[in-house]
Design an enzyme around this catalytic site. Structure first.
Site, PDB file in Angstrom:
ATOM      1  N   ARG A  36       0.817  -1.220   0.000  1.00  0.00           N
ATOM      2  CA  ARG A  36       0.000   0.000   0.000  1.00  0.00           C
ATOM      3  C   ARG A  36       0.849   1.269   0.000  1.00  0.00           C
ATOM      4  O   ARG A  36       0.366   2.352   0.322  1.00  0.00           O
ATOM      5  CB  ARG A  36      -0.949  -0.013   1.197  1.00  0.00           C
ATOM      6  CG  ARG A  36      -1.848  -1.246   1.187  1.00  0.00           C
ATOM      7  CD  ARG A  36      -2.937  -1.208   2.222  1.00  0.00           C
ATOM      8  NE  ARG A  36      -3.670  -2.471   2.256  1.00  0.00           N
ATOM      9  CZ  ARG A  36      -4.627  -2.814   1.412  1.00  0.00           C
ATOM     10  NH1 ARG A  36      -4.978  -1.981   0.463  1.00  0.00           N
ATOM     11  NH2 ARG A  36      -5.253  -3.974   1.522  1.00  0.00           N
ATOM     12  N   HIS A  66       3.042 -10.913  -5.631  1.00  0.00           N
ATOM     13  CA  HIS A  66       1.913 -10.050  -5.999  1.00  0.00           C
ATOM     14  C   HIS A  66       2.364  -8.603  -5.913  1.00  0.00           C
ATOM     15  O   HIS A  66       2.912  -8.166  -4.908  1.00  0.00           O
ATOM     16  CB  HIS A  66       0.717 -10.281  -5.066  1.00  0.00           C
ATOM     17  CG  HIS A  66      -0.581  -9.794  -5.644  1.00  0.00           C
ATOM     18  ND1 HIS A  66      -0.814  -8.470  -5.945  1.00  0.00           N
ATOM     19  CD2 HIS A  66      -1.711 -10.466  -6.002  1.00  0.00           C
ATOM     20  CE1 HIS A  66      -2.031  -8.341  -6.445  1.00  0.00           C
ATOM     21  NE2 HIS A  66      -2.599  -9.548  -6.496  1.00  0.00           N
ATOM     22  N   TYR A  69      -0.755  -2.703  -4.696  1.00  0.00           N
ATOM     23  CA  TYR A  69      -2.097  -2.331  -5.121  1.00  0.00           C
ATOM     24  C   TYR A  69      -2.178  -0.943  -5.761  1.00  0.00           C
ATOM     25  O   TYR A  69      -3.108  -0.657  -6.524  1.00  0.00           O
ATOM     26  CB  TYR A  69      -3.051  -2.363  -3.923  1.00  0.00           C
ATOM     27  CG  TYR A  69      -3.189  -3.734  -3.287  1.00  0.00           C
ATOM     28  CD1 TYR A  69      -3.499  -4.849  -4.057  1.00  0.00           C
ATOM     29  CD2 TYR A  69      -3.029  -3.899  -1.913  1.00  0.00           C
ATOM     30  CE1 TYR A  69      -3.648  -6.101  -3.477  1.00  0.00           C
ATOM     31  CE2 TYR A  69      -3.176  -5.152  -1.324  1.00  0.00           C
ATOM     32  CZ  TYR A  69      -3.494  -6.244  -2.111  1.00  0.00           C
ATOM     33  OH  TYR A  69      -3.624  -7.482  -1.541  1.00  0.00           O
ATOM     34  N   HIS A 106      -2.675  -6.358 -11.008  1.00  0.00           N
ATOM     35  CA  HIS A 106      -4.006  -6.023 -11.481  1.00  0.00           C
ATOM     36  C   HIS A 106      -3.866  -5.047 -12.639  1.00  0.00           C
ATOM     37  O   HIS A 106      -3.168  -4.037 -12.514  1.00  0.00           O
ATOM     38  CB  HIS A 106      -4.829  -5.391 -10.364  1.00  0.00           C
ATOM     39  CG  HIS A 106      -5.062  -6.301  -9.201  1.00  0.00           C
ATOM     40  ND1 HIS A 106      -5.474  -5.845  -7.974  1.00  0.00           N
ATOM     41  CD2 HIS A 106      -4.934  -7.648  -9.074  1.00  0.00           C
ATOM     42  CE1 HIS A 106      -5.601  -6.864  -7.139  1.00  0.00           C
ATOM     43  NE2 HIS A 106      -5.273  -7.974  -7.787  1.00  0.00           N
ATOM     44  N   GLU A 142      -3.979 -10.388 -13.809  1.00  0.00           N
ATOM     45  CA  GLU A 142      -5.042 -11.023 -13.034  1.00  0.00           C
ATOM     46  C   GLU A 142      -6.409 -10.486 -13.449  1.00  0.00           C
ATOM     47  O   GLU A 142      -6.583  -9.277 -13.625  1.00  0.00           O
ATOM     48  CB  GLU A 142      -4.822 -10.772 -11.539  1.00  0.00           C
ATOM     49  CG  GLU A 142      -5.869 -11.428 -10.658  1.00  0.00           C
ATOM     50  CD  GLU A 142      -5.590 -11.285  -9.176  1.00  0.00           C
ATOM     51  OE1 GLU A 142      -6.508 -11.557  -8.387  1.00  0.00           O
ATOM     52  OE2 GLU A 142      -4.460 -10.905  -8.809  1.00  0.00           O
ATOM     53  N   ASP A 176      -8.521 -15.399 -10.662  1.00  0.00           N
ATOM     54  CA  ASP A 176      -8.987 -15.400  -9.278  1.00  0.00           C
ATOM     55  C   ASP A 176     -10.429 -15.913  -9.277  1.00  0.00           C
ATOM     56  O   ASP A 176     -11.293 -15.356  -9.963  1.00  0.00           O
ATOM     57  CB  ASP A 176      -8.915 -13.978  -8.703  1.00  0.00           C
ATOM     58  CG  ASP A 176      -9.284 -13.914  -7.236  1.00  0.00           C
ATOM     59  OD1 ASP A 176     -10.413 -14.314  -6.889  1.00  0.00           O
ATOM     60  OD2 ASP A 176      -8.461 -13.446  -6.431  1.00  0.00           O
ATOM     61  N   HIS A 179     -13.025 -13.288  -8.140  1.00  0.00           N
ATOM     62  CA  HIS A 179     -13.223 -12.260  -9.166  1.00  0.00           C
ATOM     63  C   HIS A 179     -14.060 -12.805 -10.323  1.00  0.00           C
ATOM     64  O   HIS A 179     -14.983 -12.134 -10.801  1.00  0.00           O
ATOM     65  CB  HIS A 179     -11.876 -11.782  -9.708  1.00  0.00           C
ATOM     66  CG  HIS A 179     -11.012 -11.138  -8.680  1.00  0.00           C
ATOM     67  ND1 HIS A 179      -9.709 -10.750  -8.938  1.00  0.00           N
ATOM     68  CD2 HIS A 179     -11.250 -10.808  -7.382  1.00  0.00           C
ATOM     69  CE1 HIS A 179      -9.183 -10.223  -7.849  1.00  0.00           C
ATOM     70  NE2 HIS A 179     -10.092 -10.253  -6.898  1.00  0.00           N
ATOM     71  N   HIS A 213      -5.859 -18.178  -8.270  1.00  0.00           N
ATOM     72  CA  HIS A 213      -6.117 -17.758  -6.898  1.00  0.00           C
ATOM     73  C   HIS A 213      -7.411 -18.406  -6.440  1.00  0.00           C
ATOM     74  O   HIS A 213      -8.467 -18.195  -7.062  1.00  0.00           O
ATOM     75  CB  HIS A 213      -6.263 -16.235  -6.819  1.00  0.00           C
ATOM     76  CG  HIS A 213      -4.965 -15.497  -6.859  1.00  0.00           C
ATOM     77  ND1 HIS A 213      -4.866 -14.169  -7.194  1.00  0.00           N
ATOM     78  CD2 HIS A 213      -3.708 -15.907  -6.573  1.00  0.00           C
ATOM     79  CE1 HIS A 213      -3.603 -13.789  -7.136  1.00  0.00           C
ATOM     80  NE2 HIS A 213      -2.880 -14.830  -6.764  1.00  0.00           N
ATOM     81  N   ASP A 226     -15.704  -7.565  -4.653  1.00  0.00           N
ATOM     82  CA  ASP A 226     -14.522  -8.384  -4.399  1.00  0.00           C
ATOM     83  C   ASP A 226     -14.205  -8.439  -2.916  1.00  0.00           C
ATOM     84  O   ASP A 226     -13.608  -7.524  -2.367  1.00  0.00           O
ATOM     85  CB  ASP A 226     -13.327  -7.822  -5.188  1.00  0.00           C
ATOM     86  CG  ASP A 226     -12.031  -8.559  -4.889  1.00  0.00           C
ATOM     87  OD1 ASP A 226     -12.091  -9.686  -4.366  1.00  0.00           O
ATOM     88  OD2 ASP A 226     -10.953  -8.002  -5.172  1.00  0.00           O
ATOM     89  N   HIS A 228     -12.958 -11.671  -0.310  1.00  0.00           N
ATOM     90  CA  HIS A 228     -12.672 -13.093  -0.190  1.00  0.00           C
ATOM     91  C   HIS A 228     -13.269 -13.702   1.080  1.00  0.00           C
ATOM     92  O   HIS A 228     -13.334 -13.059   2.122  1.00  0.00           O
ATOM     93  CB  HIS A 228     -11.164 -13.329  -0.173  1.00  0.00           C
ATOM     94  CG  HIS A 228     -10.474 -12.849  -1.413  1.00  0.00           C
ATOM     95  ND1 HIS A 228      -9.103 -12.788  -1.529  1.00  0.00           N
ATOM     96  CD2 HIS A 228     -10.964 -12.415  -2.603  1.00  0.00           C
ATOM     97  CE1 HIS A 228      -8.783 -12.328  -2.723  1.00  0.00           C
ATOM     98  NE2 HIS A 228      -9.902 -12.100  -3.398  1.00  0.00           N
ATOM     99  N   GLU A 258      -5.734 -16.896  -1.124  1.00  0.00           N
ATOM    100  CA  GLU A 258      -5.593 -15.530  -0.608  1.00  0.00           C
ATOM    101  C   GLU A 258      -6.662 -15.267   0.462  1.00  0.00           C
ATOM    102  O   GLU A 258      -7.085 -14.137   0.669  1.00  0.00           O
ATOM    103  CB  GLU A 258      -5.739 -14.513  -1.733  1.00  0.00           C
ATOM    104  CG  GLU A 258      -4.622 -14.544  -2.758  1.00  0.00           C
ATOM    105  CD  GLU A 258      -4.821 -13.496  -3.838  1.00  0.00           C
ATOM    106  OE1 GLU A 258      -3.855 -12.809  -4.156  1.00  0.00           O
ATOM    107  OE2 GLU A 258      -5.946 -13.361  -4.352  1.00  0.00           O
TER     108      GLU A 258
END
Length: 279
Positions: A36, A66, A69, A106, A142, A176, A179, A213, A226, A228, A258
């Site tokens: 982040r 990964h 973000y 992403h 992804e 994913d 997703h 994923h 989204d 999880h 994840e």
């Protein structure tokens, strides 16, 4: 079965391998920096050596990274676009030093500039990065849940990006499950999984699907949300994951969880997936 989970790198990058091994994984996914934030320090030779040694000790293969973000290669704003290119390039170089097989990101959000322009921006950015970084690490796009102006909910959008990249052989795809479910494929039903597999194979080709994923979903199919959930505790359900991980066209893929971490030594999601595996 190749099964991994996204684990913490707290205390050092090399600590990820024991965390993965302790919950019964033979693969792993990590961040190589704060996901982040923009700042990233250099990986010293000693740290990279410790990372490789720990990987060998715990026999974890492959290593999936990964990306942060904040990266948005689709941004119409030049400052953010250039900053995103620099950030992904730095992570790509770090993957090379560590010997990671895959770097997932992403695709990004066009934030109103339009899908076509957003795809062009992503492809142009990837061309720059791939031209400047020589590594065996593969970059994976992804799929997304399709909220707002995000790009990648449809496999055709990912294909358009790949087709516009010069060194497209260095790209692959990560699907994913959460997703895909909240975007358009009802994986809770047998037909939904078959539709996903057929669409992907016809549009991109299953050989280009490198990582999956595995995440259940807190929201219903086609809601574009989204979030999880633990395997079998969401709207997709454990029966769907049993079909997925045992499907003849998917069972040899790399599966990465994840899902949230448990407040105990065991990981119920890893345990359940191993119970659902039929071979």
């Amino acid at each position: 079965m190749i099964i991994g989970k996204h684990v913490s790198i707290a205390g050092g990058l090399d600590k990820a391998f024991k965390r993965a091994a302790d919950i019964g994984c033979n693969a792993v996914q990590i961040f190589v920096k704060n996901p982040r934030g923009w700042k990233m320090r250099e990986v010293e030779a000693e740290e990279a050596e410790k990372f490789r040694a720990a990987r060998q000790k715990f026999n974890i293969n492959p290593v999936v990274v990964h990306a942060a973000y904040l990266i948005n290669l689709a941004s119409p704003k030049d400052q953010l676009w250039e900053k995103s290119i620099s950030a992904l390039k730095s992570e790509y170089q770090r993957c090379d030093r560590l010997g990671a097989e895959y770097l997932i990101f992403h695709p990004g959000s066009h934030t109103g500039s339009g899908l076509e322009k957003g795809i062009e921006r992503i492809a142009k950015a990837l061309n720059i990065i791939l031209n400047e970084v020589d590594t065996k690490t593969m970059i994976l796009l992804e799929n997304t849940a399709g909220a707002g102006t995000s790009i990648g909910e449809k496999f055709s959008q990912l294909k358009e990006i790949i087709d516009q990249v010069d060194q497209s052989e260095r790209l692959g795809v990560c699907i994913d499950s959460c997703h895909a479910f909240t975007a358009q494929y009802n994986l809770a039903e047998t037909e939904g999984l078959e539709e996903l597999i057929n669409d992907f194979n016809n549009i991109i080709g299953l050989d280009n699907l490198k990582v999956m994923h595995l995440n259940d979903s807190k929201y219903d199919c086609c809601t574009n949300k989204d979030e999880h959930a633990h395997i079998g505790k969401g709207k997709i359900g454990s029966s769907a994951f049993k079909r997925l991980i045992n499907h003849s066209k998917l069972k040899d893929k790399i599966f990465i969880l994840e899902t949230p971490w448990f407040d105990k030594e065991e990981d119920d999601d890893v345990i359940l997936l191993k119970e659902l595996r039929e071979d």
